[in-house]
Each structure stands twice: as C-alpha cells, then as structure tokens.
Design a protein around this motif. Structure first.
Motif, short mmCIF file in Angstrom:
data_model
loop_
_atom_site.label_atom_id
_atom_site.label_comp_id
_atom_site.label_asym_id
_atom_site.label_seq_id
_atom_site.Cartn_x
_atom_site.Cartn_y
_atom_site.Cartn_z
N PHE A 256 0.86 -1.19 0.00
CA PHE A 256 0.00 0.00 0.00
C PHE A 256 0.89 1.23 0.00
O PHE A 256 2.10 1.13 0.18
CB PHE A 256 -0.92 0.01 1.22
CG PHE A 256 -0.27 -0.53 2.48
CD1 PHE A 256 0.81 0.13 3.06
CD2 PHE A 256 -0.72 -1.71 3.07
CE1 PHE A 256 1.41 -0.35 4.20
CE2 PHE A 256 -0.11 -2.20 4.23
CZ PHE A 256 0.95 -1.52 4.78
N GLN A 257 0.27 2.37 -0.19
CA GLN A 257 1.02 3.62 -0.08
C GLN A 257 1.24 3.95 1.39
O GLN A 257 0.32 3.80 2.19
CB GLN A 257 0.17 4.74 -0.67
CG GLN A 257 0.25 4.84 -2.16
CD GLN A 257 0.60 6.26 -2.55
OE1 GLN A 257 0.00 7.20 -2.05
NE2 GLN A 257 1.58 6.41 -3.41
N GLN B 260 3.82 7.80 8.38
CA GLN B 260 4.80 6.71 8.27
C GLN B 260 6.07 7.19 7.56
O GLN B 260 7.18 6.91 8.00
CB GLN B 260 4.18 5.52 7.52
CG GLN B 260 3.21 4.71 8.36
CD GLN B 260 2.44 3.68 7.54
OE1 GLN B 260 2.02 3.96 6.41
NE2 GLN B 260 2.24 2.49 8.09
N GLY C 75 -3.52 0.65 15.08
CA GLY C 75 -3.83 0.57 13.65
C GLY C 75 -3.20 1.64 12.78
O GLY C 75 -3.49 1.74 11.60
N SER C 76 -2.30 2.42 13.35
CA SER C 76 -1.71 3.49 12.54
C SER C 76 -0.59 2.95 11.63
O SER C 76 -0.06 3.67 10.81
CB SER C 76 -1.19 4.62 13.43
OG SER C 76 -0.23 4.13 14.34
N GLY C 77 -0.24 1.69 11.81
CA GLY C 77 0.73 1.08 10.90
C GLY C 77 2.16 1.16 11.38
O GLY C 77 3.09 1.39 10.60
N LYS C 78 2.36 0.93 12.66
CA LYS C 78 3.71 1.01 13.22
C LYS C 78 4.59 -0.13 12.69
O LYS C 78 5.77 0.05 12.47
CB LYS C 78 3.64 0.96 14.75
CG LYS C 78 2.96 2.19 15.34
CD LYS C 78 2.96 2.20 16.86
CE LYS C 78 2.00 1.23 17.50
NZ LYS C 78 0.58 1.60 17.39
N THR C 79 3.96 -1.30 12.47
CA THR C 79 4.75 -2.45 12.05
C THR C 79 5.53 -2.16 10.77
O THR C 79 6.71 -2.52 10.65
CB THR C 79 3.85 -3.68 11.82
OG1 THR C 79 2.92 -3.76 12.88
CG2 THR C 79 4.66 -4.95 11.75
N ARG D 264 -10.14 3.64 6.34
CA ARG D 264 -10.64 2.94 7.53
C ARG D 264 -12.04 3.43 7.85
O ARG D 264 -12.31 4.62 7.85
CB ARG D 264 -9.76 3.24 8.75
CG ARG D 264 -8.40 2.65 8.69
CD ARG D 264 -8.40 1.25 9.28
NE ARG D 264 -7.17 0.55 8.87
CZ ARG D 264 -6.02 0.68 9.51
NH1 ARG D 264 -5.94 1.43 10.57
NH2 ARG D 264 -4.96 0.05 9.08
N ASN E 63 -4.18 -9.25 14.78
CA ASN E 63 -4.74 -8.71 13.55
C ASN E 63 -5.58 -9.75 12.80
O ASN E 63 -5.04 -10.65 12.20
CB ASN E 63 -3.59 -8.21 12.66
CG ASN E 63 -4.09 -7.35 11.52
OD1 ASN E 63 -5.12 -6.68 11.65
ND2 ASN E 63 -3.38 -7.37 10.42
N ARG F 220 -10.31 -3.46 11.30
CA ARG F 220 -9.02 -3.60 10.63
C ARG F 220 -9.17 -4.04 9.18
O ARG F 220 -8.20 -4.15 8.46
CB ARG F 220 -8.14 -4.59 11.40
CG ARG F 220 -7.91 -4.16 12.83
CD ARG F 220 -7.12 -5.19 13.60
NE ARG F 220 -5.69 -5.04 13.39
CZ ARG F 220 -4.92 -4.19 14.04
NH1 ARG F 220 -5.44 -3.39 14.94
NH2 ARG F 220 -3.64 -4.12 13.79
P1 ADP Z 1 -0.29 -0.80 14.78
O1 ADP Z 1 0.20 0.60 14.64
O2 ADP Z 1 -1.49 -0.90 15.68
O3 ADP Z 1 0.78 -1.76 15.15
P2 ADP Z 1 -0.32 -2.32 12.36
O4 ADP Z 1 1.09 -2.09 12.01
O5 ADP Z 1 -0.69 -3.64 12.90
O6 ADP Z 1 -0.84 -1.19 13.34
O7 ADP Z 1 -1.20 -1.99 11.07
C1 ADP Z 1 -2.59 -2.16 11.09
C2 ADP Z 1 -3.09 -2.56 9.73
O8 ADP Z 1 -2.97 -1.49 8.81
C3 ADP Z 1 -2.33 -3.72 9.12
O9 ADP Z 1 -3.25 -4.58 8.52
C4 ADP Z 1 -1.43 -3.05 8.10
O10 ADP Z 1 -1.13 -3.91 7.03
C5 ADP Z 1 -2.28 -1.89 7.64
N1 ADP Z 1 -1.54 -0.74 7.15
C6 ADP Z 1 -0.40 -0.23 7.70
N2 ADP Z 1 0.00 0.86 7.00
C7 ADP Z 1 -0.90 1.05 6.02
C8 ADP Z 1 -1.04 2.02 4.97
N3 ADP Z 1 -0.16 3.00 4.81
N4 ADP Z 1 -2.10 1.90 4.15
C9 ADP Z 1 -2.99 0.91 4.31
N5 ADP Z 1 -2.92 -0.03 5.26
C10 ADP Z 1 -1.89 0.03 6.12
#
Ligand code: ADP
Ligand code: MG
Length: 704
Positions: free
Chosen positions: A273-274, A279, A305-309, A458, A562, A591
């Motif tokens: 994804f973008q 991020q 869910g902000s995409g920290k991973t 979302r 997740n 999610r």
């Molecule tokens: P957290 O910050 O809670 O650890 P996650 O890293 O688990 O969040 O990400 C939550 C979900 O959002 C995952 O399914 C991930 O693949 C998705 N995700 C992360 N970054 C993006 C993005 N830039 N665009 C769309 N989906 C994303």
C-alpha cells in the motif's frame, strides 16, 4: 555570597523558632519537611479570604465564609444529649447573628466573654431563615492589630497525626510566617536568567515564595503560583533535555550510512500500500537518527492501527542494507507469531531470511536459529523475551524494535544492549498513545515520533454501550454479523493472570456464548492464561484462518492481534476495564474493509467514573483524545506506559492542568540549551547554581 545565602534555606527544620526536635520529627515523617526550604515549598492548597469584614445587615444566603466584628450579647445552653448546644447571640450596629457550638461546650462556656467585641470567622448558614455560623473561629477584637488579621489566610495540607500534635494548617501557617520574617531578598537568589523572568513578567523568586503563602491580594498569589509552576517545569525540562543532549553528544552508535538495495527494492516494488504521510515522516526521522554515529533511542507513539509495524519493517531493511542484524520483540507469543507471518510474507519475494524465536521454539530449530544469529546469516529475527535470554548471541545487532512497549521493563531493554559491542539503535513502539504533555515529561530524555494519522479508507468503529439485560438482543446482532461471514470476539476481564475467579467467569461466558451459538452450527474457540501454549496457538490459528466464528478470551488478545475479518467485539463487564485497555481491545476490530462494531456490555449499577469512561469510549475513536481524558481522570501516576520516576513528582505544577505552561517551559529550556548546552554563559549561571544546589534531592538520578 551564594553559599551563605542558600545555607539559611538548607538549615535543618528543627532550628526554626517554634519547631524543636519533636515537631521536627513529625514534619519529616509526615510531610517530608527537612529544611527551611522544604517548609517554604509546602505550598498552601488555597486561601481563605479574610480581607473583608462584613456587616451583619449585609449577610445573605449567597455568601460562603464570612468575617464579622460583633459583640457578644448573651449565650445559652439548649437541648438535651445529642441536641445539646451552646448558642450565642452577637450583634453589630446593623443586626444580630447566631453562633452555635455542638462540641467543646464547656470550654466555650469558660472562655467566652460577654459584652466583648470579637473578630468572628466561619461558614455562613441559615437556620429557620436566621443567619448562623457554627463553630466559628473567634478572637478578641483589637482594632490596632486588625490590619495583620485581615488577609488572605493560607490553608495547608496537613495530616491527622500532625493535627493531633498541634500542627494543623493554622500552625503550619504560623511557622511559615516566622520563617518568612527571617528571610531576606538575598537569601533567595534568582534561579532563572533575568531575561526569562522579565520577558515572562514573573515576580522575583523572593516575591513568589512570599506571595504563594501570604499574598496581599489574590492577583499576587496567582502570579506567584504561575512563576513557581513554570520554574518547576522549566527545571524538569532542563534536566531531561540535558540527558537527551548528553546522550546525543556522547553515545556512540552504529552508522547506517546508506539506503541500499533491500530498502529501495521493497519500497519501490513490494509495498502492499502507499505509506501514510506519518509513516514516511517517521521513517525519515529514523534514517536521520541512525546516520549520525550516535545511538538512537526513540519512542514511536501511534494510535492502534496506525501502521507502526511497517515502519519497523522498513527500518530492519535499512539495517540489513548496512550489514546489521535487527530484532523485533513482542510482548506475547501470539503477537510474535503474527508479526513473523506478516513480515515473512512481505519479505518473501526478496529472499530475506526471517526467523522466529520464542519460548516454544523447538530445540532443534532453536539451535539452527541461534547459529544463524551468531554467524550473521539471519538478518531479521522476531520473537518474545526469549530474544534477550543468555544463549542468544548476535553477530552484529544494529537495530532493536520493542513492540507494544509497556510490558518490557528498563532492565530488559538494557539486556538487549549487552548483545553487541555498541548498543543497537532502539525503537520502542507504544501499545497505546499517551498525551503529548505526559510524553514530554515521562519520556523527555528520549526522542519521540508521533504517528497521528490512520491509513486511508478505515471505517470508524461504531461503539455502543448496552446493559447486560439487553444481552439477547446483542447476541442476535452478533449472529447477523456472523451470518454475513464475519467473526466476533467476546472479551472477559482478567484481573489476575492466574485468578480462579476470572477463569470461572470466562468458562461461564463461554458456555453462555455456546448456548446462543450452538456448536453444530458455529465454531467457538477459547483463549486464556490457563491453556498451554499449544492450546492457545491452536485456538488462535482457527480464528485467524477463519475456521472459528467466535473467539472467547481474556485480555490476552488485547495487544496487536490482527484478524481483519473480525467485525464485532463484545466486551463483557466493560466497566471493569480502563480506558486505554478498552481502546486497545476495540482496536482488534475495524481492521478490514467491513464496518465494525464494539459493544460494551455493562452492569446496571455503574459508578460515576465508569459511566464517564463508557461515554468517552462511545463518543470517540481517537486514541490521543482518549489518552488525554484518561490522564485527566486518573492523573499521571496511573497511566500505563509511564515510568515510575521522579519525572512526574511535581510540588505545584500539574501536567494535566498546566499544559500550556509546560509547552512554554519546554520551549524556553530548549532555547537556553541550544545556545548554551553546558550552561557556561554568565547569564545562565543562576540555572547552573540552582541545579547544583538541588542535586540529590529528586529521583532524577534514577532515570536511565
Ligand atoms: P499498529 O500501529 O497498531 O501496530 P499495524 O502495524 O498492525 O498497526 O497496522 C494495522 C493494519 O494497517 C495492518 O493490517 C497493516 O497492514 C495496515 N496498514 C499499515 N499501513 C498502512 C497504509 N499506509 N495503508 C494501508 N494499510 C496500512
Ligand atoms: Mg502493532
């Protein structure tokens, strides 16, 4: 001159007139007052306005505490037993007022002087339409001393023990007054640069310490309070920022000098994804940090869910490009496995080896992984605290990520560092955001990044609160969702990991869920602390794969899990959970692409605070807003993820009430240190001296 001056303030409290050894002991034990300066810093809670004298004719029910000068006409004892009381009638030239005592009657009887004028102070009430004061403070009235008596009188926090030993609030006021009468301007040197005091239009430190106790007018008190609060926050910031700067300057760290093939290949061809703006920004901050040759120690704050991973993944690739290994530590086995699966999938097209090391990794496999880490053939390892256990040796660990950090202690972090010659760069990712002001104070010595943006698309989670009585309707709702192909969570409170009661609650809950969702049609799995790892894994696998429709669990599912197809979460006894925990739990749904729901089931009898928590949860999805409310409701000491440290012990400032002042103090401190990091300029000498004089008095040394 300075040395002598501060000596008065550091005099032991027993040297103050009227204190003596016995009282000194009490002051130390009960209030932590050891020196003159400690007493000066025992600030009043508020002031009672005794600046005015009210005429009896002007009394009205709108008044609260009043002060009156009146003559005793006569008094009587009336009533029997419990109703026995002494009533005195007093008058001035405008009217008559009743004074009442229910206790200490014989003492009053002996000491009250008829036909004498008194200065009377107390809380006004009305009885049968007549004005009355019960248990007033009384003093024979002397016109000559009136000026000294009419003032804003400080009210001090005291304790029952102190009161019993003749050290109540009034006596503390007396002692403080005695002390202040001995202190001159030069005993209290300014501790901030003139420039700051003037720009911010603060009173001098001498004035502030007087006015906080005995102001001439309310405005003086306010100004004194503002200055003292600022001062406290300013010095806290100076200390924290200096720790950070010192680390920047002195710590040696690995240099990630280039953005290489792995990073670029992944970024350009394999990102699913973008990236969000947040991020991108954070990755850039980390790239800068890791290229300077100093060790990075960064806190990444982002909402659920902000995409920290993904930020973590990009960093690990960056490390690999520069010839370093990285590890990602998760607080639970389930979470480590999920990360492993997700990250392996992401990196598979690029052939980057990724390993998983947890407590349940089989012996043979463990051996292979340990070898790979030691010889450097495994660049990325994901795991639990098993990663910091002794036998794990890295060839060249350059980057360590700690996910959902609050479950890892400082000691565990330190253990990670020992794994390489230089400490690896450390990125700590929060489970739940904490408010900015709290972060500034609790983590002011770390660098931190904020991800305040959710990925696009979302759908907001709809959160509702329902009484237990509505359970069957809630179950029907869950059924409609499941029939649409979705999955549901049922969560039960877990107070203690091993508590039998919780387990029984969960069992009962499980049976109940089964009764609504019979097993011949629906698959329901359980997860809780009493199960073995294999059992937990089996449950989790069924739910993640979609074979199970329902997962019934305790809060072990709280962090990170997740399952995008899960669209309903029912939280049982929701009033028993804290705000940040509820928010974390809720983050397990919403999610995927489907509209999601969080249902808070509560008992019918809820306290005020629980009610408030439910209202906050149903009104916002924003983790930062929730964190802010949580801080307001509970105060900083209880917020998850904050360290127990001196950093939050303020005498007068409050990080919930003084947000703006904190921002100002932080900025001011930053400016000072930017220009003069070692505080060597003449104008900053007051700061330096003050810091030296305060050494060892706070818990600061504990901060690592
Ligand atoms: P957290 O910050 O809670 O650890 P996650 O890293 O688990 O969040 O990400 C939550 C979900 O959002 C995952 O399914 C991930 O693949 C998705 N995700 C992360 N970054 C993006 C993005 N830039 N665009 C769309 N989906 C994303
Ligand atoms: Mg996460």
């Amino acid at each position: 001159m300075h040395e002598q001056d501060s000596q008065i303030l550091s005099s032991p409290i027993e040297y103050l007139k009227g204190v003596g050894p016995a009282r000194a002991d009490l002051l130390k034990k009960e209030l932590g007052i050891y020196t003159f300066y400690d007493l000066l810093q025992h600030y009043p809670l508020r002031h009672i306005d005794k600046t005015k004298i009210t005429l009896i004719g002007q009394l009205n029910p709108g008044l609260d505490y009043v002060q009156i000068v009146a003559k005793i006409m006569h008094w009587d004892i009336v009533g029997e037993k419990r109703g026995r009381r002494l009533i005195a009638m007093v008058k001035d030239e405008t009217g008559i007022l009743e004074l009442v005592w229910f206790q200490g009657i014989s003492w009053i009887q002996k000491n009250l002087l008829e036909s004498t004028h008194y200065l009377i102070f107390g809380k006004l009430s009305y009885f049968n339409g007549r004005p009355q004061i019960s248990h007033p403070e009384m003093e024979v009235f002397h016109p000559a001393t009136l000026e000294a008596k009419t003032r804003l009188e400080p009210v001090y926090p005291s304790s029952e023990k102190l009161k019993a030993r003749q050290l109540n609030g009034r006596q503390l006021a007396k002692l403080t007054e005695v002390l202040l009468s001995q202190i001159q301007t030069n005993h209290i040197p300014e501790n901030m640069p003139e420039e700051i005091v003037q720009t911010l239009q603060f009173p001098s430190r001498y004035e502030a310490l007087h006015w906080i106790h005995f102001p001439n007018q309310f405005n003086d008190y306010q100004r004194a309070k503002t200055r003292l609060k600022f001062e406290e926050l300013f010095f806290a910031q100076i200390r924290l920022q200096r720790v950070r700067l010192a680390r920047h300057a002195s710590s040696k760290g690995y240099v990630f000098e280039k953005v290489g093939d792995l990073f670029l290949n992944f970024y350009n061809h394999h990102l699913p994804f973008q990236l969000t703006g947040a991020q991108k920004r954070v990755v850039k901050e980390i790239r800068q940090d890791t290229s300077r040759g100093h060790q990075m120690n960064r806190l990444l704050q982002g909402d659920v869910g902000s995409g920290k991973t993904m930020v973590g993944v990009l960093c690990m690739l960056l490390a690999a490009d520069n010839g370093f290994q990285s590890c990602l530590m998760a607080p639970t086995e389930i979470l480590a496995q999920q990360h492993f699966q997700g990250i392996s999938e992401l990196l598979q097209p690029m052939n980057v080896p990724v390993a998983l090391l947890t407590g349940s990794t089989k012996k043979a496999e463990r051996k292979v992984i340990l070898e790979g880490l030691a010889n450097g053939s495994i660049p990325i390892v994901i795991g639990t605290h098993a990663l910091i256990e002794d036998p794990v040796i890295f060839k060249k660990l350059g980057f360590a990520i700690i996910d959902e950090q609050h479950r890892f202690g400082v000691a565990q972090r330190a253990a990670l560092w020992k794994k390489s010659s230089l400490p690896p760069h450390v990125l700590v990712m929060t489970a739940t955001p904490i408010p900015r002001t709290l972060a500034m104070t609790a983590y002011g010595d770390l660098d931190y990044s904020i991800m305040d943006e959710l990925p696009p698309g979302r759908q907001p989670i709809t959160t509702i609160q329902r009484n237990e009585m509505a359970r069957s309707r809630v179950m029907e709702f869950v059924r409609t969702e499941i029939e649409k192909g979705r999955q549901a969570y049922f969560v039960y409170p877990l107070i203690e990991e091993s508590s039998k009661l919780d387990y029984e609650d969960l069992e009962r809950g499980y049976q109940e869920v089964i009764s609504y969702f019979p097993s011949h049609r629906y698959r329901t799995v359980k997860i809780h602390g009493k199960l073995t790892q294999e059992q937990k894994d089996a449950s989790m696998r069924e739910f993640v794969s979609g074979k199970a429709n329902i997962l019934v669990g305790t809060t072990v599912i709280e962090v990170g899990v997740n399952v995008p197809n899960a669209s309903v979460m029912v939280i049982e006894s929701a009033e028993k959970f804290g705000l940040s925990q509820l928010h974390q739990l809720r983050g397990r749904v919403g999610r995927g692409a489907e509209k999601s729901f969080c249902i808070l089931l509560t008992g019918s009898k809820m306290g005020q605070e629980s009610r408030q928590r439910m209202e906050i949860m149903t009104s916002t999805n924003d983790g930062f807003v929730i964190a802010e409310k949580d801080l307001e409701m509970r105060g900083p000491g209880d917020i998850e993820g904050t360290r127990q440290s001196g950093a939050l012990d303020f005498k007068i400032a409050s990080i919930t009430e003084d947000k703006e002042l904190l921002e100002l103090a932080a900025k001011t401190a930053e400016k000072v240190l930017e220009e003069d990091p070692d505080l060597n300029l003449a104008k900053n000498l007051p700061i330096k001296k003050y810091l030296q004089s305060q050494k060892g008095k706070t818990g600061w040394s504990k901060i690592s």
